[in-house]
Design a protein around this motif. Sequence first.
Motif, PDB file in Angstrom:
ATOM      1  N   GLY A   1       0.781  -1.235   0.000  1.00 45.87           N
ATOM      2  CA  GLY A   1       0.000   0.000   0.000  1.00 45.87           C
ATOM      3  C   GLY A   1       0.809   1.279   0.000  1.00 45.87           C
ATOM      4  N   ILE A   2       2.141   1.190  -0.045  1.00 48.53           N
ATOM      5  CA  ILE A   2       2.935   2.422  -0.058  1.00 48.53           C
ATOM      6  C   ILE A   2       2.773   3.092  -1.423  1.00 48.53           C
ATOM      7  CG2 ILE A   2       5.161   1.581  -0.949  1.00 48.53           C
ATOM      8  CD1 ILE A   2       4.862   3.728   2.184  1.00 48.53           C
ATOM      9  N   LYS A   3       2.560   4.394  -1.409  1.00 43.10           N
ATOM     10  CA  LYS A   3       2.286   5.127  -2.652  1.00 43.10           C
ATOM     11  C   LYS A   3       2.977   6.484  -2.603  1.00 43.10           C
ATOM     12  CE  LYS A   3      -1.594   7.158  -5.268  1.00 43.10           C
ATOM     13  NZ  LYS A   3      -1.202   6.656  -6.586  1.00 43.10           N
TER      14      LYS A   3
ATOM     15  N   ASN B   1      16.261  18.382 -18.148  1.00 39.99           N
ATOM     16  CA  ASN B   1      17.428  19.259 -18.131  1.00 39.99           C
ATOM     17  C   ASN B   1      18.635  18.330 -18.034  1.00 39.99           C
ATOM     18  OD1 ASN B   1      19.646  20.918 -17.277  1.00 39.99           O
ATOM     19  ND2 ASN B   1      18.175  22.494 -16.684  1.00 39.99           N
ATOM     20  N   GLU B   2      19.316  18.125 -19.148  1.00 43.78           N
ATOM     21  CA  GLU B   2      20.363  17.105 -19.222  1.00 43.78           C
ATOM     22  C   GLU B   2      21.525  17.360 -18.276  1.00 43.78           C
ATOM     23  OE1 GLU B   2      21.664  16.157 -23.136  1.00 43.78           O
ATOM     24  OE2 GLU B   2      19.625  15.874 -23.923  1.00 43.78           O
ATOM     25  N   ARG B   3      21.652  18.590 -17.812  1.00 46.68           N
ATOM     26  CA  ARG B   3      22.757  18.919 -16.896  1.00 46.68           C
ATOM     27  C   ARG B   3      22.562  18.246 -15.533  1.00 46.68           C
ATOM     28  NH1 ARG B   3      23.934  24.835 -14.260  1.00 46.68           N
ATOM     29  NH2 ARG B   3      25.892  24.304 -13.221  1.00 46.68           N
ATOM     30  N   TYR B   4      21.311  17.968 -15.164  1.00 43.94           N
ATOM     31  CA  TYR B   4      21.005  17.522 -13.816  1.00 43.94           C
ATOM     32  C   TYR B   4      20.584  16.054 -13.786  1.00 43.94           C
ATOM     33  CZ  TYR B   4      20.972  22.525 -12.708  1.00 43.94           C
ATOM     34  OH  TYR B   4      21.303  23.841 -12.543  1.00 43.94           O
ATOM     35  N   CYS B   5      20.580  15.509 -12.556  1.00 44.79           N
ATOM     36  CA  CYS B   5      20.207  14.108 -12.349  1.00 44.79           C
ATOM     37  C   CYS B   5      18.715  13.989 -12.056  1.00 44.79           C
ATOM     38  CB  CYS B   5      21.022  13.532 -11.190  1.00 44.79           C
ATOM     39  SG  CYS B   5      20.609  14.259  -9.585  1.00 44.79           S
ATOM     40  N   ALA B   6      18.270  12.765 -11.800  1.00 38.29           N
ATOM     41  CA  ALA B   6      16.851  12.548 -11.494  1.00 38.29           C
ATOM     42  C   ALA B   6      16.689  11.311 -10.618  1.00 38.29           C
ATOM     43  CB  ALA B   6      16.032  12.399 -12.768  1.00 38.29           C
ATOM     44  N   LEU B   7      15.717  11.388  -9.708  1.00 42.19           N
ATOM     45  CA  LEU B   7      15.272  10.228  -8.938  1.00 42.19           C
ATOM     46  C   LEU B   7      14.099   9.617  -9.694  1.00 42.19           C
ATOM     47  CD1 LEU B   7      15.249   8.464  -6.343  1.00 42.19           C
ATOM     48  CD2 LEU B   7      13.682  10.157  -5.358  1.00 42.19           C
ATOM     49  N   CYS B   8      14.217   8.347 -10.033  1.00 41.55           N
ATOM     50  CA  CYS B   8      13.224   7.704 -10.899  1.00 41.55           C
ATOM     51  C   CYS B   8      12.651   6.454 -10.232  1.00 41.55           C
ATOM     52  CB  CYS B   8      13.868   7.314 -12.228  1.00 41.55           C
ATOM     53  SG  CYS B   8      14.728   8.663 -13.065  1.00 41.55           S
ATOM     54  N   PHE B   9      11.453   6.087 -10.670  1.00 45.36           N
ATOM     55  CA  PHE B   9      10.805   4.901 -10.141  1.00 45.36           C
ATOM     56  C   PHE B   9      10.152   4.116 -11.274  1.00 45.36           C
ATOM     57  CE2 PHE B   9      10.730   8.085  -6.816  1.00 45.36           C
ATOM     58  CZ  PHE B   9      11.064   7.380  -5.659  1.00 45.36           C
ATOM     59  N   ASN B  10      10.250   2.796 -11.167  1.00 46.12           N
ATOM     60  CA  ASN B  10       9.398   1.925 -11.964  1.00 46.12           C
ATOM     61  C   ASN B  10       8.862   0.840 -11.052  1.00 46.12           C
ATOM     62  OD1 ASN B  10      11.451   0.040 -11.725  1.00 46.12           O
ATOM     63  ND2 ASN B  10      12.228   0.359 -13.810  1.00 46.12           N
TER      64      ASN B  10
ATOM     65  N   LYS C   1       6.213  -7.753  -9.275  1.00 45.89           N
ATOM     66  CA  LYS C   1       5.181  -7.859  -8.236  1.00 45.89           C
ATOM     67  C   LYS C   1       4.364  -6.576  -8.096  1.00 45.89           C
ATOM     68  CE  LYS C   1       7.717 -11.249  -5.449  1.00 45.89           C
ATOM     69  NZ  LYS C   1       8.317 -11.541  -4.116  1.00 45.89           N
ATOM     70  N   GLY C   2       4.705  -5.579  -8.870  1.00 42.09           N
ATOM     71  CA  GLY C   2       3.992  -4.307  -8.806  1.00 42.09           C
ATOM     72  C   GLY C   2       4.510  -3.361  -7.741  1.00 42.09           C
ATOM     73  N   ASN C   3       5.650  -3.700  -7.114  1.00 38.15           N
ATOM     74  CA  ASN C   3       6.240  -2.829  -6.095  1.00 38.15           C
ATOM     75  C   ASN C   3       7.168  -1.804  -6.735  1.00 38.15           C
ATOM     76  OD1 ASN C   3       5.014  -4.291  -3.982  1.00 38.15           O
ATOM     77  ND2 ASN C   3       6.691  -5.785  -3.978  1.00 38.15           N
ATOM     78  N   LEU C   4       7.192  -0.609  -6.164  1.00 41.00           N
ATOM     79  CA  LEU C   4       8.080   0.435  -6.671  1.00 41.00           C
ATOM     80  C   LEU C   4       9.544   0.074  -6.450  1.00 41.00           C
ATOM     81  CD1 LEU C   4       6.252   3.651  -5.379  1.00 41.00           C
ATOM     82  CD2 LEU C   4       6.481   2.949  -7.778  1.00 41.00           C
TER      83      LEU C   4
END
Length: 298
Positions: free
Chosen positions: A98-100, A158-167, A171-174
């Motif tokens: 249930g974490i979202k 913005n290609e200069r900077y990084c990113a925090l990403c999720f998939n 099992k459908g967990n992040l």
Amino acid sequence: MILKLNSKRFCTLLKKIAVSFSTAFLLIFAIFGLASCKTTQALVKEKITNPEILPVSELVPAEIIWQNVQEGVEMTGFEIKHLGVSWHCVKIDLDTPGIKLFYQPTPETLGHIFSVKKVAAQEQAIVAINSTPFDLDGKTYLPVGITKYENQTISEINERYCALCFNQNEKGNLRAFIEDSQTEENLNQYPYAFGGFFTILHNGEMNSFAKNKRSRVGAGISSEGRFLFLMVATPNFSPNDRNGLNYEECAEIFKALGCSDAMQFDGGYSSALVVNGKDIEKPFLQRKVPTILGFKHQ
């Protein structure tokens, strides 16, 4: 005659109020000035007596103890007393049922500014932080970098900077990932992506940066991306926000907490960490922000 006398008394009363107000204002100014002076003196002393990067033994406690916040969420923290800085970190197990995650802005609220604490309350959040840097100088308050939520791109890369990403795994967990650069190739595979500044820790190796100290907001991940770490560090009292941690000190802390990779979001006066509705870390002069990342139970 009576009316005239009352007018005089009224004027005298007004003068007394004005004098009292002026005295109170000067007293407050003097207190803040003294505090600011002491902060400046402390900074000067620090430059003389401390190395540019504090050793990890001064940045984290000898024993790191995680306290339960809610199911799947823990928090730890530490005060670096001689520096006058504290930090807190929330660790989120993304396998928790249930974490979202939630995010601002939406396409409808793009360019608006929010109180992190109020948004956290509205969302009934476990934890919320400010996140992507934004255009403050132009007063558009638009994110500078990617914001992508459920495959909908809200602001551009913005290609200069990084990113925090999720998939999501099978099992459908992040699962959390940090990409060093916001390129289409890097980000196409993720339904969620939130831009920051720079990657400070990569595969356990720290990157080098300028040594200026500020309030900091960052995110770290464990090697498999199951655990997400959200950390905020702020000085105890610093009106000009020139006392805090530098990027490499933040990297040292993330590494000590068990992260393989870590990055920086927008810090300074934008910094905010709200846990269960309470301000855990905030700078002395905190501003409203247009970008917020948080987690809650569905």
